[in-house]
Design a protein around this motif. Structure first.
Motif, PDB file in Angstrom:
ATOM      1  N   GLU A   1     -17.917 -26.340 -11.493  1.00 36.26           N
ATOM      2  CA  GLU A   1     -17.099 -25.178 -11.820  1.00 36.26           C
ATOM      3  C   GLU A   1     -16.655 -24.737 -10.333  1.00 36.26           C
ATOM      4  O   GLU A   1     -15.232 -24.514 -11.032  1.00 36.26           O
ATOM      5  CB  GLU A   1     -18.709 -24.510 -12.341  1.00 36.26           C
ATOM      6  N   TYR A   2     -17.143 -25.018  -9.407  1.00 33.28           N
ATOM      7  CA  TYR A   2     -16.108 -24.267  -7.844  1.00 33.28           C
ATOM      8  C   TYR A   2     -14.704 -24.758  -8.138  1.00 33.28           C
ATOM      9  O   TYR A   2     -13.528 -24.387  -8.142  1.00 33.28           O
ATOM     10  CB  TYR A   2     -16.971 -24.327  -6.612  1.00 33.28           C
ATOM     11  N   VAL A   3     -14.630 -25.966  -7.615  1.00 29.51           N
ATOM     12  CA  VAL A   3     -13.305 -26.510  -7.801  1.00 29.51           C
ATOM     13  C   VAL A   3     -12.889 -26.616  -9.021  1.00 29.51           C
ATOM     14  O   VAL A   3     -11.219 -26.266  -8.785  1.00 29.51           O
ATOM     15  CB  VAL A   3     -13.748 -28.701  -7.701  1.00 29.51           C
ATOM     16  N   GLN A   4     -13.547 -26.319  -9.948  1.00 35.04           N
ATOM     17  CA  GLN A   4     -12.526 -25.802 -11.788  1.00 35.04           C
ATOM     18  C   GLN A   4     -11.617 -25.227 -11.041  1.00 35.04           C
ATOM     19  O   GLN A   4     -10.243 -24.466 -12.260  1.00 35.04           O
ATOM     20  CB  GLN A   4     -13.339 -26.442 -12.698  1.00 35.04           C
TER      21      GLN A   4
ATOM     22  N   LEU B   1      -9.492 -31.995  -4.294  1.00 33.95           N
ATOM     23  CA  LEU B   1     -10.889 -31.459  -4.603  1.00 33.95           C
ATOM     24  C   LEU B   1     -11.613 -31.436  -5.394  1.00 33.95           C
ATOM     25  O   LEU B   1     -12.680 -31.257  -5.728  1.00 33.95           O
ATOM     26  CB  LEU B   1      -9.978 -30.304  -5.345  1.00 33.95           C
ATOM     27  N   LYS B   2     -10.999 -32.671  -6.624  1.00 35.99           N
ATOM     28  CA  LYS B   2     -11.916 -33.718  -7.324  1.00 35.99           C
ATOM     29  C   LYS B   2     -12.816 -34.249  -6.917  1.00 35.99           C
ATOM     30  O   LYS B   2     -13.928 -34.987  -6.922  1.00 35.99           O
ATOM     31  CB  LYS B   2     -11.015 -33.978  -8.937  1.00 35.99           C
ATOM     32  N   SER B   3     -12.826 -34.941  -5.298  1.00 36.41           N
ATOM     33  CA  SER B   3     -13.185 -35.895  -4.972  1.00 36.41           C
ATOM     34  C   SER B   3     -14.027 -34.758  -3.998  1.00 36.41           C
ATOM     35  O   SER B   3     -15.267 -35.452  -3.475  1.00 36.41           O
ATOM     36  CB  SER B   3     -12.009 -36.332  -3.650  1.00 36.41           C
ATOM     37  N   LEU B   4     -13.958 -34.041  -4.299  1.00 34.00           N
ATOM     38  CA  LEU B   4     -14.627 -33.029  -2.659  1.00 34.00           C
ATOM     39  C   LEU B   4     -16.120 -32.284  -3.807  1.00 34.00           C
ATOM     40  O   LEU B   4     -16.622 -30.856  -2.617  1.00 34.00           O
ATOM     41  CB  LEU B   4     -14.069 -31.701  -2.210  1.00 34.00           C
TER      42      LEU B   4
ATOM     43  N   VAL C   1     -18.822 -32.304  -1.713  1.00 30.36           N
ATOM     44  CA  VAL C   1     -19.098 -31.585  -1.080  1.00 30.36           C
ATOM     45  C   VAL C   1     -19.900 -31.027  -1.145  1.00 30.36           C
ATOM     46  O   VAL C   1     -20.841 -29.456  -0.616  1.00 30.36           O
ATOM     47  CB  VAL C   1     -18.214 -31.703  -0.486  1.00 30.36           C
ATOM     48  N   PHE C   2     -19.646 -29.417  -1.869  1.00 29.08           N
ATOM     49  CA  PHE C   2     -20.032 -28.082  -2.280  1.00 29.08           C
ATOM     50  C   PHE C   2     -21.011 -28.209  -2.991  1.00 29.08           C
ATOM     51  O   PHE C   2     -21.823 -27.551  -2.956  1.00 29.08           O
ATOM     52  CB  PHE C   2     -19.003 -27.708  -3.610  1.00 29.08           C
ATOM     53  N   ASP C   3     -21.774 -29.667  -3.521  1.00 25.40           N
ATOM     54  CA  ASP C   3     -22.961 -28.942  -4.556  1.00 25.40           C
ATOM     55  C   ASP C   3     -24.318 -29.071  -3.419  1.00 25.40           C
ATOM     56  O   ASP C   3     -25.299 -28.545  -3.305  1.00 25.40           O
ATOM     57  CB  ASP C   3     -23.227 -30.468  -5.053  1.00 25.40           C
TER      58      ASP C   3
ATOM     59  N   LEU D   1     -14.226 -20.598   0.414  1.00 31.94           N
ATOM     60  CA  LEU D   1     -14.242 -21.736   1.596  1.00 31.94           C
ATOM     61  C   LEU D   1     -13.065 -22.537   0.709  1.00 31.94           C
ATOM     62  O   LEU D   1     -11.400 -22.237   1.520  1.00 31.94           O
ATOM     63  CB  LEU D   1     -14.275 -22.806   1.808  1.00 31.94           C
ATOM     64  N   LEU D   2     -12.594 -22.646  -0.487  1.00 35.91           N
ATOM     65  CA  LEU D   2     -11.105 -23.326  -1.004  1.00 35.91           C
ATOM     66  C   LEU D   2     -10.122 -22.365  -1.514  1.00 35.91           C
ATOM     67  O   LEU D   2      -9.504 -23.200  -1.226  1.00 35.91           O
ATOM     68  CB  LEU D   2     -11.837 -24.490  -2.309  1.00 35.91           C
ATOM     69  N   GLU D   3     -10.818 -21.073  -1.259  1.00 34.65           N
ATOM     70  CA  GLU D   3      -9.808 -20.547  -1.921  1.00 34.65           C
ATOM     71  C   GLU D   3      -8.380 -20.306  -0.378  1.00 34.65           C
ATOM     72  O   GLU D   3      -7.314 -20.081  -1.153  1.00 34.65           O
ATOM     73  CB  GLU D   3     -10.029 -19.052  -2.099  1.00 34.65           C
ATOM     74  N   ARG D   4      -9.493 -20.030   0.528  1.00 35.24           N
ATOM     75  CA  ARG D   4      -8.268 -20.045   1.719  1.00 35.24           C
ATOM     76  C   ARG D   4      -7.612 -21.914   1.953  1.00 35.24           C
ATOM     77  O   ARG D   4      -6.280 -21.279   2.778  1.00 35.24           O
ATOM     78  CB  ARG D   4      -9.340 -19.804   2.911  1.00 35.24           C
ATOM     79  N   PHE D   5      -8.837 -22.307   2.392  1.00 33.23           N
ATOM     80  CA  PHE D   5      -7.848 -23.837   2.405  1.00 33.23           C
ATOM     81  C   PHE D   5      -6.389 -24.414   1.338  1.00 33.23           C
ATOM     82  O   PHE D   5      -5.895 -24.970   1.833  1.00 33.23           O
ATOM     83  CB  PHE D   5      -8.595 -24.633   1.277  1.00 33.23           C
TER      84      PHE D   5
END
Length: 448
Positions: A5-8, A32-35, A38-40, A50-54
């Motif tokens: 959900e976060y990645v999407q 991102l789909k492969s990460l 990592v976020f789980d 983190l992703l919003e900044r990355f």
């Protein structure tokens, strides 16, 4: 919110905020789909945004580049420098001169560069730059005037501990020399380490010219060995005929392979006896000619119009070294049908997302660009080290360090893939291994 959900949600931000930037969308989507796992495993990354900044560059610079051609006509090009992420070190990434250059391409390259540089294990962040100027067909004086105008703006934004550009498509030793000469004049300082890919007489590194092509083959050999194979006795197709393709061909041949095809933007050559790389080097590095001229020296070879058709040539190993998006789904299916066992990327993102899916679903070994072609930037960082220490290493010393870096990139990518239950998926492993180093540094440095 779970990892998926976060990645999407972040991908939706990328697409709405960067409308029409397909190359950038594709690069971010693939990573991102492969990460997701990592976020789980690290929900603290989600809490820290983190992703919003990355996915957002720290700085984007766009500027005009006026220059006068030999006929006295004023031309205006557009210059770019995207300083994407400096969490683990100063921005580092090449400059591309090609008519196709736009902000989407520079952002996609800069984004990939973050992970590529992280994978080398060296303290360098990610950036990229360039211009829609086309050096092909221009005189030396025209190229010099463009490079000086380009550097007249770029010099304000680069520095030894800030941002260190290098070469890429359209930027070789000639262009780096013109840019460095003008930087030195403007800055009033002999800061050799501010640009890499320099000539040996003014701070360049031995083995830098060979590094990306050699590194590609070193990485691919590790991947093959891990799966009980090697280059020895294999038939190889290499797309492109520039710096990366030439030295990938040379090293693959040294390891016992037979490279049978090379290309340029017009078409490809096929030599069943194996490409004579000395002939190609003379055409491309000395004469700046077209690959078709190979037939003048090797009349038994064949030339075929249309560079994309090169993937119809049967091979055991494919090394795409030309440009992004050169292998689409159809070309990937042809490679699979012809029995290709491995594809390793020498260019930046030469395989489309659909092509990569074809490779992986059919069990081909796949070496992603961010890992497989990291040898160039790794050697650039070694050039920076030599400049800082005011010394020069031998070719053998640099080559030995390069081999170790490429072996470690494969090892770290492979181990990360296994840790997240993606054994043999080096693309996912490279994304995770590269991301984790940057992510941990970002977490330690606060919300910046």
């Amino acid at each position: 919110m779970n990892g998926k959900e976060y990645v999407q949600s972040v991908l939706e931000i990328v697409k709405s905020r960067n409308e029409g930037e397909k190359e950038f969308h594709d690069a971010v989507t693939e990573v991102l789909k492969s990460l997701v796992p990592v976020f789980d495993k690290h929900p603290e990354f989600i809490e820290a945004g983190l992703l919003e900044r990355f996915i957002e560059p720290e700085r984007q610079i766009i500027f005009r580049v006026p220059w006068v051609d030999d006929a006295g006509i004023v031309n205006v090009n557009r210059g770019f420098r995207v300083q994407f992420n400096s969490a683990i070190g100063p921005y580092k990434g090449g400059l591309r001169l090609h008519p196709s250059v736009n902000i989407s391409i520079i952002k996609f390259l800069g984004f990939e560069q973050i992970l590529k540089n992280s994978l080398t294990g060296l303290p360098i962040g990610g950036g990229k730059g360039g211009s829609d100027f086309n050096p092909k067909g221009k005189s030396n004086n025209e190229v010099m005037r463009f490079c000086q105008s380009f550097m007249a703006e770029l010099y304000r934004h680069i520095g030894l501990d800030t941002d260190i550009p290098a070469g890429d498509i359209g930027v070789g030793g000639r262009e780096i020399g013109f840019m460095y000469g003008y930087y030195k004049k403007l800055a009033g300082a002999n800061d050799q380490g501010v640009l890499t890919g320099k000539g040996l007489s003014y701070g360049g590194s031995l083995a830098r010219t060979e590094a990306t092509g050699y590194g590609l083959v070193y990485f691919t050999e590790e991947m093959l060995k891990d799966n009980g194979n090697s280059f020895k006795g294999k038939t190889v197709v290499v797309s492109g005929s520039g710096n990366v393709a030439i030295y990938a061909t040379k090293k693959a041949t040294e390891l016992g392979a037979k490279v049978v095809a090379l290309s340029d933007s017009n078409g490809y050559i096929y030599d069943k006896n194996g490409i004579n790389i000395d002939v190609v080097k003379d055409i491309k590095e000395v004469k700046r000619g077209r690959i078709k001229e190979y037939l003048e020296k090797v009349p038994t070879a064949q030339y075929v119009e249309g560079c994309r058709k090169i993937w119809e040539v049967k091979c055991d190993i494919a090394l795409p070294c030309a440009t992004q998006g050169e292998i689409d789904k159809q070309s990937a299916e042809i490679l699979v049908k012809n029995g290709t066992m491995a594809v390793s990327e020498g260019a930046n993102m030469p395989s489309s997302l659909e092509a990569i899916e074809v490779f992986q679903s059919n069990g081909l070994l796949f070496g992603p660009a961010k890992a497989a072609n990291a040898g160039g930037v790794a050697c650039s960082s070694l050039e920076m080290s030599q400049n800082s220490m005011r010394l020069s290493w031998t070719f053998e010393e640099v080559d030995e360090k390069l081999q170790l870096i490429m072996k470690n990139i494969y090892k770290n990518s492979s181990e990360a893939a296994k840790e997240y239950d993606q054994e043999k998926n080096i693309l996912v492993g490279a994304n995770i291994a590269g991301f984790m180093k940057v992510a941990n540094a970002m977490m330690l440095q606060g919300i910046v």
